[in-house]
Motif scaffolding. Structure first.
Motif, PDB file in Angstrom:
ATOM      1  N   GLU A  71      65.949 -16.598  10.344  1.00  0.00           N
ATOM      2  CA  GLU A  71      66.474 -15.250   9.894  1.00  0.00           C
ATOM      3  C   GLU A  71      66.773 -14.441  11.356  1.00  0.00           C
ATOM      4  OE1 GLU A  71      65.744 -11.637   6.691  1.00  0.00           O
ATOM      5  OE2 GLU A  71      64.188 -12.899   7.292  1.00  0.00           O
ATOM      6  N   ILE A  72      65.539 -14.502  12.403  1.00  0.00           N
ATOM      7  CA  ILE A  72      65.563 -13.750  13.378  1.00  0.00           C
ATOM      8  C   ILE A  72      66.555 -14.396  14.421  1.00  0.00           C
ATOM      9  CG2 ILE A  72      64.232 -13.118  15.586  1.00  0.00           C
ATOM     10  CD1 ILE A  72      61.783 -13.141  13.897  1.00  0.00           C
ATOM     11  N   ALA A  73      66.683 -15.851  14.233  1.00  0.00           N
ATOM     12  CA  ALA A  73      67.684 -16.559  15.050  1.00  0.00           C
ATOM     13  C   ALA A  73      69.054 -16.219  14.643  1.00  0.00           C
ATOM     14  CB  ALA A  73      67.582 -17.974  15.103  1.00  0.00           C
ATOM     15  N   ALA A  74      69.276 -15.976  13.458  1.00  0.00           N
ATOM     16  CA  ALA A  74      70.672 -15.587  13.142  1.00  0.00           C
ATOM     17  C   ALA A  74      71.132 -14.478  13.484  1.00  0.00           C
ATOM     18  CB  ALA A  74      70.782 -15.634  11.590  1.00  0.00           C
ATOM     19  N   GLU A  75      70.205 -13.118  13.444  1.00  0.00           N
ATOM     20  CA  GLU A  75      70.358 -11.782  13.838  1.00  0.00           C
ATOM     21  C   GLU A  75      70.547 -11.735  15.168  1.00  0.00           C
ATOM     22  OE1 GLU A  75      71.839  -8.287  13.213  1.00  0.00           O
ATOM     23  OE2 GLU A  75      70.952  -9.495  11.587  1.00  0.00           O
ATOM     24  N   ALA A  76      69.872 -12.602  16.149  1.00  0.00           N
ATOM     25  CA  ALA A  76      69.984 -12.718  17.635  1.00  0.00           C
ATOM     26  C   ALA A  76      71.211 -13.229  17.989  1.00  0.00           C
ATOM     27  CB  ALA A  76      68.785 -13.662  18.192  1.00  0.00           C
ATOM     28  N   SER A  77      71.703 -14.331  17.234  1.00  0.00           N
ATOM     29  CA  SER A  77      72.912 -14.993  17.604  1.00  0.00           C
ATOM     30  C   SER A  77      74.033 -13.874  17.455  1.00  0.00           C
ATOM     31  CB  SER A  77      73.116 -16.032  16.781  1.00  0.00           C
ATOM     32  OG  SER A  77      74.221 -16.595  16.898  1.00  0.00           O
ATOM     33  N   THR A  78      73.959 -13.082  16.331  1.00  0.00           N
ATOM     34  CA  THR A  78      75.226 -12.068  16.303  1.00  0.00           C
ATOM     35  C   THR A  78      74.920 -11.122  17.365  1.00  0.00           C
ATOM     36  OG1 THR A  78      74.796 -12.317  13.612  1.00  0.00           O
ATOM     37  CG2 THR A  78      75.790 -10.128  14.482  1.00  0.00           C
ATOM     38  N   TYR A  79      74.015 -10.669  17.751  1.00  0.00           N
ATOM     39  CA  TYR A  79      73.871  -9.831  18.905  1.00  0.00           C
ATOM     40  C   TYR A  79      74.471 -10.252  20.042  1.00  0.00           C
ATOM     41  CZ  TYR A  79      71.686  -6.381  22.151  1.00  0.00           C
ATOM     42  OH  TYR A  79      71.428  -5.731  23.321  1.00  0.00           O
ATOM     43  N   THR A  80      73.962 -11.572  20.366  1.00  0.00           N
ATOM     44  CA  THR A  80      74.456 -12.273  21.716  1.00  0.00           C
ATOM     45  C   THR A  80      76.067 -12.431  21.557  1.00  0.00           C
ATOM     46  OG1 THR A  80      72.503 -13.489  21.616  1.00  0.00           O
ATOM     47  CG2 THR A  80      74.278 -14.434  22.949  1.00  0.00           C
ATOM     48  N   ARG A  81      76.560 -12.792  20.304  1.00  0.00           N
ATOM     49  CA  ARG A  81      78.014 -12.934  20.309  1.00  0.00           C
ATOM     50  C   ARG A  81      78.749 -11.628  20.770  1.00  0.00           C
ATOM     51  NH1 ARG A  81      77.179 -16.186  15.818  1.00  0.00           N
ATOM     52  NH2 ARG A  81      77.932 -14.429  14.437  1.00  0.00           N
ATOM     53  N   PHE A  82      78.436 -10.812  20.129  1.00  0.00           N
ATOM     54  CA  PHE A  82      78.963  -9.084  20.502  1.00  0.00           C
ATOM     55  C   PHE A  82      78.639  -8.678  21.874  1.00  0.00           C
ATOM     56  CE2 PHE A  82      79.547  -9.167  15.842  1.00  0.00           C
ATOM     57  CZ  PHE A  82      80.550  -8.419  15.836  1.00  0.00           C
ATOM     58  N   MET A  83      77.619  -9.372  22.707  1.00  0.00           N
ATOM     59  CA  MET A  83      77.279  -9.325  23.968  1.00  0.00           C
ATOM     60  C   MET A  83      78.234 -10.046  25.174  1.00  0.00           C
ATOM     61  SD  MET A  83      74.662  -7.271  25.064  1.00  0.00           S
ATOM     62  CE  MET A  83      74.066  -7.856  26.415  1.00  0.00           C
ATOM     63  N   LEU A  84      79.157 -10.838  24.711  1.00  0.00           N
ATOM     64  CA  LEU A  84      79.998 -11.796  25.224  1.00  0.00           C
ATOM     65  C   LEU A  84      80.599 -10.935  26.356  1.00  0.00           C
ATOM     66  CD1 LEU A  84      80.965 -14.519  22.989  1.00  0.00           C
ATOM     67  CD2 LEU A  84      79.748 -14.973  24.827  1.00  0.00           C
ATOM     68  N   PRO A  85      81.398  -9.971  25.942  1.00  0.00           N
ATOM     69  CA  PRO A  85      82.189  -9.258  26.878  1.00  0.00           C
ATOM     70  C   PRO A  85      81.377  -8.542  28.054  1.00  0.00           C
ATOM     71  CG  PRO A  85      82.997  -8.382  24.768  1.00  0.00           C
ATOM     72  CD  PRO A  85      81.663  -9.343  24.723  1.00  0.00           C
ATOM     73  N   SER A  86      80.123  -8.456  27.814  1.00  0.00           N
ATOM     74  CA  SER A  86      79.523  -7.742  29.037  1.00  0.00           C
ATOM     75  C   SER A  86      78.950  -8.801  29.823  1.00  0.00           C
ATOM     76  CB  SER A  86      78.120  -7.206  28.145  1.00  0.00           C
ATOM     77  OG  SER A  86      77.124  -8.082  27.816  1.00  0.00           O
ATOM     78  N   LEU A  87      78.663 -10.112  29.439  1.00  0.00           N
ATOM     79  CA  LEU A  87      78.542 -11.000  30.523  1.00  0.00           C
ATOM     80  C   LEU A  87      79.536 -11.157  31.743  1.00  0.00           C
ATOM     81  CD1 LEU A  87      77.283 -13.674  31.254  1.00  0.00           C
ATOM     82  CD2 LEU A  87      78.871 -15.090  29.819  1.00  0.00           C
ATOM     83  N   PHE A  88      80.911 -11.050  31.501  1.00  0.00           N
ATOM     84  CA  PHE A  88      81.996 -11.003  32.332  1.00  0.00           C
ATOM     85  C   PHE A  88      81.592  -9.880  33.232  1.00  0.00           C
ATOM     86  CE2 PHE A  88      83.211 -13.952  29.240  1.00  0.00           C
ATOM     87  CZ  PHE A  88      83.778 -15.013  29.833  1.00  0.00           C
ATOM     88  N   ALA A  89      81.573  -8.509  32.467  1.00  0.00           N
ATOM     89  CA  ALA A  89      81.436  -7.324  33.368  1.00  0.00           C
ATOM     90  C   ALA A  89      80.167  -7.144  34.169  1.00  0.00           C
ATOM     91  CB  ALA A  89      81.257  -6.169  32.170  1.00  0.00           C
ATOM     92  N   TYR A  90      79.262  -7.952  33.859  1.00  0.00           N
ATOM     93  CA  TYR A  90      77.883  -7.752  34.607  1.00  0.00           C
ATOM     94  C   TYR A  90      78.112  -8.511  35.909  1.00  0.00           C
ATOM     95  CZ  TYR A  90      73.042  -8.275  35.550  1.00  0.00           C
ATOM     96  OH  TYR A  90      71.966  -8.050  36.400  1.00  0.00           O
ATOM     97  N   GLY A  91      78.711  -9.804  35.838  1.00  0.00           N
ATOM     98  CA  GLY A  91      79.306 -10.485  36.948  1.00  0.00           C
ATOM     99  C   GLY A  91      79.893  -9.627  37.907  1.00  0.00           C
ATOM    100  N   LEU A  92      80.934  -9.068  37.511  1.00  0.00           N
ATOM    101  CA  LEU A  92      81.888  -8.295  38.324  1.00  0.00           C
ATOM    102  C   LEU A  92      81.055  -7.024  38.885  1.00  0.00           C
ATOM    103  CD1 LEU A  92      85.050  -8.311  36.393  1.00  0.00           C
ATOM    104  CD2 LEU A  92      84.377  -9.652  37.908  1.00  0.00           C
TER     105      LEU A  92
END
Length: 462
Positions: free
Chosen positions: A126-147
């Motif tokens: 249950e925690i893994a599923a919710e964490a996965s949702t949060y991580t997927r919505f964090m995907l745009p921030s990954l590219f921004a963080y590198g830049l």
């Protein structure tokens, strides 16, 4: 003697002038994730656990890699600026952005499969599923963080730190508003917090890009997009990979400690105490991290300029500043040890446990400040490969095994885990100190000159 004193005073002023704003930049950027965690934490325990787990996951698999690879610019940009090859700073930054964007793609694939990975390592579904949702919505921030990390190095290596400070401050204030709108007003929960992170990171990237484009202070170092950035990518990668390894080996150690704390008797207490100690250590670590940036900038600039003795002076002064800072902060930590726990918990058992931990934390903070500054010197010189080997030996051959013995064989609990970290820091500091003080600075200046011109294309050199 008066001339020498004048040099010392000038160098000290330069480093303090650089370190002060860099401390605030680090605190502001660190606050983005913490603010999101606070907003989500007031909604539900499940969401708090999931976002905490997701935050740890994205730091280990993504942000630490981006931070490490971007730190190669401390060497390339810093030495190019010292050598007055100003246009090369823009070229190096473009190369870094290209490489980090490419690296972000496989990391994004990992993030997209967060749920499966977390369940595979034994996390609650249950925690893994919710964490996965949060991580997927964090995907745009990954590219921004590198830049963002590339832009940060571009500015700081040319001693432009105040724009970094005020843009980071504005972003943090804006992030509070965005989080409130997304999480509270629209009721999007953890999804809203993740979206807020992405919006804030991209806002910071956008505003810094505008400063690069229109600020007169960047007119020499940014001459526009160039095909030259597509050349010599391998040269950047050869330094960026050990840079990432150097950072990740250290970062991952603390995640291992959190995992080990969950295996101790009374894991709720032990994990809570360790989390509070890690939070405190991260907070006070921002100060030596500012000095680390200042030392890296000054050493790389002077080596690039062909001033080996000035580089050596910069090394000695930043180490003295780190020692003074470590003593002062350590003293404060010890003085507040009996009340600090109340900032996190009203549980008397937790507060008393924290009180016994803080003297050990003060010692580790002193050592961590020294290693942080020494690692900054290593980045300024281009010793990332050496730093990676030192970190591997310190944390994985000494620190973690020692922590396991103290915690599980001698049954010292979290104190044992933290003493393992202290042992690792002692080995790390001693190793880097020996390397630093045995350095031939004239030879390092010659290496810097070679690196500056070898990283440029023939057209650029001409």
């Amino acid at each position: 003697m008066s001339s020498w004193r004048k040099q010392v005073c000038e160098e000290t002023k330069k480093q303090l002038w650089l370190a002060g704003p860099m401390v605030f930049v680090s605190v502001f950027q660190y606050s983005i994730i913490i603010i999101s965690l606070i907003f989500v934490g007031h909604l539900d325990k499940l969401l708090l656990a999931a976002v905490s787990l997701a935050t740890s996951f994205v730091n280990v698999t993504g942000f630490s890699v981006m931070l490490g690879m971007a730190s190669a610019l401390d060497t390339f940009c810093g030495q190019s600026f010292g050598a007055k090859q100003y246009h090369m700073l823009g070229i190096h930054m473009q190369r870094a952005m290209i490489i980090l964007t490419i690296v972000s793609i496989p990391i994004a694939i990992i993030w997209a499969n967060t749920r499966s990975i977390l369940i595979l390592v034994g996390q609650d579904p249950e925690i893994a599923a919710e964490a996965s949702t949060y991580t997927r919505f964090m995907l745009p921030s990954l590219f921004a963080y590198g830049l963002l990390q590339c832009l940060r190095r571009f500015f700081q290596t040319q001693n432009i730190v105040f724009p970094l400070m005020w843009t980071s401050g504005i972003t943090t204030l804006l992030h509070v508003i965005i989080c409130w709108i997304m999480v509270v007003k629209f009721g999007l929960g953890s999804k809203g917090a993740a979206v807020a992170n992405s919006v804030s990171y991209w806002f910071n990237v956008t505003i810094l890009s505008l400063v690069v484009k229109f600020s007169p202070s960047c007119s020499k170092t940014w001459t526009g997009f160039s095909k030259e950035a597509l050349h010599k990518l391998r040269t950047f990668v050869k330094l960026a990979i050990p840079s990432a390894v150097m950072v990740c080996l250290e970062t991952w150690t603390f995640e291992v400690m959190v995992f080990l704390s969950g295996l101790l008797p009374n894991p709720k207490l032990e994990t809570s105490v360790l989390s509070i100690c890690l939070s405190t250590a991260t907070l006070v670590w921002m100060i030596p991290f500012g000095f680390s940036g200042a030392g890296s900038i000054r050493v790389s600039n002077e080596l690039g300029a062909g001033h080996p003795w000035n580089a050596r002076l910069a090394v000695r002064i930043v180490l003295v500043l780190a020692i003074i800072e470590g003593i002062l902060i350590g003293t404060v930590i010890i003085l507040v040890r009996n009340i600090w726990g109340y900032a996190y918990s009203n549980d008397v058992e937790v507060v008393k446990y924290i009180a016994t931990m803080l003297p050990i934390l003060a010692a580790s903070n002193f050592l961590d400040g020294l290693q942080c500054v020494l690692s900054g010197i290593a980045r300024g010189c281009g010793w990332q490969k050496i730093g990676a080997y030192v970190n591997l030996g310190s944390y994985y051959l000494v620190g973690i095994p020692t922590a396991v013995v103290f915690a599980f064989v001698l049954h010292i609990g979290v104190k044992g885990l933290w003493l393992g970290i202290v042992c690792a820091l002692i080995v790390q500091v001693c190793s880097l100190m020996i390397i630093t003080f045995r350095t031939d600075w004239e030879q390092e200046a010659n290496k810097a000159t070679d690196r500056v011109y070898n990283s440029a294309t023939p057209e650029s050199s001409s």
